[in-house]
Design an enzyme around this catalytic site. Structure first.
Site, PDB file in Angstrom:
ATOM      1  N   LYS A  36       0.811  -1.222   0.000  1.00 26.13           N
ATOM      2  CA  LYS A  36       0.000   0.000   0.000  1.00 26.13           C
ATOM      3  C   LYS A  36       0.845   1.274   0.000  1.00 26.13           C
ATOM      4  CE  LYS A  36      -2.366   1.228   3.741  1.00 26.13           C
ATOM      5  NZ  LYS A  36      -3.256   1.161   4.923  1.00 26.13           N
ATOM      6  N   THR A  46       7.199  -4.068   9.745  1.00 24.96           N
ATOM      7  CA  THR A  46       8.391  -4.841  10.117  1.00 24.96           C
ATOM      8  C   THR A  46       9.574  -3.922  10.374  1.00 24.96           C
ATOM      9  OG1 THR A  46       7.663  -6.761   8.829  1.00 24.96           O
ATOM     10  CG2 THR A  46      10.019  -6.610   9.310  1.00 24.96           C
ATOM     11  N   GLY A 100      13.587  -4.516  18.769  1.00 24.64           N
ATOM     12  CA  GLY A 100      14.192  -5.444  19.719  1.00 24.64           C
ATOM     13  C   GLY A 100      14.854  -6.645  19.088  1.00 24.64           C
ATOM     14  N   GLY A 101      14.089  -7.486  18.383  1.00 22.00           N
ATOM     15  CA  GLY A 101      14.715  -8.649  17.788  1.00 22.00           C
ATOM     16  C   GLY A 101      13.735  -9.758  17.484  1.00 22.00           C
ATOM     17  N   GLU A 105      14.473 -10.334  26.929  1.00 25.07           N
ATOM     18  CA  GLU A 105      13.394  -9.362  27.048  1.00 25.07           C
ATOM     19  C   GLU A 105      12.352  -9.858  28.037  1.00 25.07           C
ATOM     20  OE1 GLU A 105      13.746  -7.374  22.580  1.00 25.07           O
ATOM     21  OE2 GLU A 105      12.049  -8.668  23.026  1.00 25.07           O
ATOM     22  N   ASP A 150      -6.336  -3.271   7.480  1.00 25.92           N
ATOM     23  CA  ASP A 150      -7.034  -3.490   6.214  1.00 25.92           C
ATOM     24  C   ASP A 150      -7.392  -4.959   5.970  1.00 25.92           C
ATOM     25  OD1 ASP A 150      -6.716  -0.757   5.706  1.00 25.92           O
ATOM     26  OD2 ASP A 150      -4.797  -1.066   4.717  1.00 25.92           O
ATOM     27  N   ARG A 168       4.694  -7.510  29.167  1.00 28.29           N
ATOM     28  CA  ARG A 168       4.314  -6.178  28.737  1.00 28.29           C
ATOM     29  C   ARG A 168       2.979  -5.702  29.317  1.00 28.29           C
ATOM     30  NH1 ARG A 168       6.049  -6.245  22.307  1.00 28.29           N
ATOM     31  NH2 ARG A 168       8.298  -6.189  22.671  1.00 28.29           N
ATOM     32  N   SER A 211       6.779 -12.433  17.423  1.00 30.55           N
ATOM     33  CA  SER A 211       5.968 -12.180  16.230  1.00 30.55           C
ATOM     34  C   SER A 211       6.756 -12.298  14.934  1.00 30.55           C
ATOM     35  CB  SER A 211       5.317 -10.800  16.314  1.00 30.55           C
ATOM     36  OG  SER A 211       6.289  -9.806  16.551  1.00 30.55           O
TER      37      SER A 211
END
Length: 532
Positions: free
Chosen positions: A36, A44, A49-50, A116, A223, A292, A393
């Site tokens: 888009k 991305t 962080g990693g 983390e 979207d 988190r 992720s």
């Protein structure tokens, strides 16, 4: 105009490009990749962080990573999905390296691993503090050099095509809904073209832009999730919106707000009030390295009880040279605002960051709509459950992109192009007054979601959000039927759809669990916290 390709990929981040490379490298298929904006603007790129993977086998193993993921997800995560990602993560790392992505190594030549929040071991591979940008760079180079991939930048997917567009009444109970491609807005002609495909993959990223402050870029309007929902596909776990505890407090930058990576707390950063007082000991024994959701709620609570606009992250006790080495982009960004992080606290506050839910998919990444896959943040694989474990992720996207590619190879020969699809109705115009109304409605969506469907919720707040969103929905749908489809009004429609889904599924969950923290159902949350 009608276009045909074996495979249509909507989205140009790690998920879309990983899948496109796998299917294109087979040499059997032509792929059209729709983005888009430009490829380098994908969400991305913003990941600092990693990427998580069991790497140091002398201290770490799959069982530990699986356990950490399940705990972070408040045991809502699908155990099969968790095992699938964790056990395939090392191969995903090798694939990224083969595609040209670089990760930092120590003096001994081993990967320099970070730790983390929520992780029991050091298992975060990274590239300084711009890991996402390095992954995007490597994948972009590989994709752009692949002759089987056609890249369409600044093209916007308006709707996916199903039997509905052939005049068939499609409901959520209709069996065997199929996707035949998508309607795509061409930026040069401002016309909507028909892109037919045998297989379509959604990799449109997240939806943080539905909130007033987010670490996501402005393009993260949900979207793909909205398009699939309108096509009667299953969307799940939308109530679980992750708020990153620490973005740089700067009222001039809210979409996106600048992310202060969780790795900085893994490095030894301490959360403090502006007067220097620590506070995380009041909320969790893991202090600043708690998951988190706990850290974000703690900061939110401290800001409210003290009337603060932000709290602070302190790394002034760490070696200044090491801080500049590990976090060069954060150092430079803060310095541009007059803050030397080696000597001064970093002002931080929570911000909408990641959607744990999305388009429901199976272990093959296939949605409930045939011939349609979803990968990345727009997909709900079951990995994250009630709360995403930091840095899971990116690796999830690579693992599930491979699963989708392998399933595509198995089934694509069974599919044909559907050439009966009508072209998009181009009727209508959009006045300047209507453009102003769209801009105002986008702002209203952000205010409604931030005020009523944020870190802390209640039945009253959710009901109020529902009412406001319902009014915006009716106004926008009426306008959409009258005007020519543009990117702006389509994004607004999608934001309202996503806000509605988050709110509706939040109302439906009659408990406080994971990222869905509501003051009307606190028993489970308190019980879970006591167990930890």
């Amino acid at each position: 105009m009608i276009h045909k390709s074996d495979i249509l990929v909507v989205g140009g981040g790690i998920a879309g490009m990983s899948y496109a490379l796998r299917v294109a490298n087979s040499g059997k298929f032509k792929v059209v990749l729709v983005c888009k904006t430009t490829l380098d603007e994908a969400n991305t790129t913003k990941a600092q962080g990693g990427i998580a993977s069991v790497t140091n086998l002398s201290v770490d193993n799959f069982d530990k990573h699986i356990a950490d993921t399940m705990v972070a997800g408040d045991f809502i995560s699908d155990p099969q999905a968790v095992e699938h990602v964790v056990k395939n993560a090392p191969q995903a790392i090798r694939d990224l390296v083969d595609w040209g992505v670089n990760f930092d190594k120590n003096n001994e030549g081993a990967y320099d691993l970070h730790r983390e929040g929520g992780h029991s071991e050091f298992r975060i591979l990274h590239h300084a503090d711009d890991t996402g940008a390095e992954i995007q760079r490597g994948l972009m180079a590989a994709v752009c050099s692949n002759e089987n991939i056609t890249i369409l930048e600044n093209h916007y997917a308006v709707e996916i095509i199903t039997q509905h567009h052939l005049g068939v009444e499609v409901t959520r109970r209709t069996p065997n809904i199929e996707c035949y491609g998508a309607y795509i807005l061409n930026p040069d002609t401002q016309k909507i073209d028909t892109y037919l495909s045998k297989v379509t993959l959604m990799a449109t990223g997240g939806c943080g832009a539905v909130y007033g402050m987010t670490s996501n870029p402005r393009i993260a309007t949900g979207d793909g999730i909205a398009m699939v929902y309108r096509a009667k596909g299953t969307v799940a776990d939308m109530e679980f919106v992750q708020f990153h505890p620490t973005v740089l407090y700067n009222p001039k930058e809210t979409r996106p707000a600048f992310l202060i990576t969780e790795a900085m707390r893994g490095y030894g950063g301490i959360l403090r009030l502006p007067n220097g007082d620590e506070f995380m000991h009041k909320y969790d024994k893991r202090l600043s390295l708690a998951p988190r959701d706990i850290v974000a709620r703690a900061i939110d609570h401290e800001m409210k009880i003290h009337g603060l606009a932000h709290v602070c992250l302190d790394v002034t006790h760490k070696n200044a040279e090491e801080t500049r080495k590990h976090f060069p982009h954060i150092y430079e960004k803060c310095l541009s605002l007059g803050i030397d992080i080696t000597k001064e606290y970093i002002p931080v506050c929570p911000s909408a960051h990641y959607m744990c839910g999305g388009i429901k998919v199976d272990l093959n990444s296939e949605s409930t709509i045939k011939r349609l896959y979803a990968v990345g943040e727009c997909a709900c694989t079951g990995l994250h459950g009630g709360n995403r474990l930091a840095s899971n992720s990116l690796v999830e996207a690579v693992v599930y992109a491979k699963s989708a590619a392998e399933h595509t190879f198995d089934v694509i020969d069974n599919y044909q192009f559907n050439t009966d699809i009508p072209e998009w109705n181009e009727a209508g115009t959009l006045s300047n007054e209507e453009r102003v109304l769209i801009t105002q409605s986008v702002k209203e969506v952000g205010e409604v979601m931030s005020n009523y469907v944020g870190i802390v919720r209640s039945n009253l707040r959710l009901k109020r959000a529902w009412s406001r969103l319902d009014l915006l929905y009716e106004e926008t749908e009426q306008l959409f039927k009258q005007v020519k489809a543009t990117k702006d009004i389509c994004e607004l429609r999608n934001m309202i759809n996503v806000g509605y889904l988050i709110t509706r599924q939040a109302i439906a969950r009659k408990e406080s669990r994971g990222l869905h923290y509501t003051i009307d159902y606190l028993k489970h949350a308190n019980d879970a916290q006591n167990k930890k």
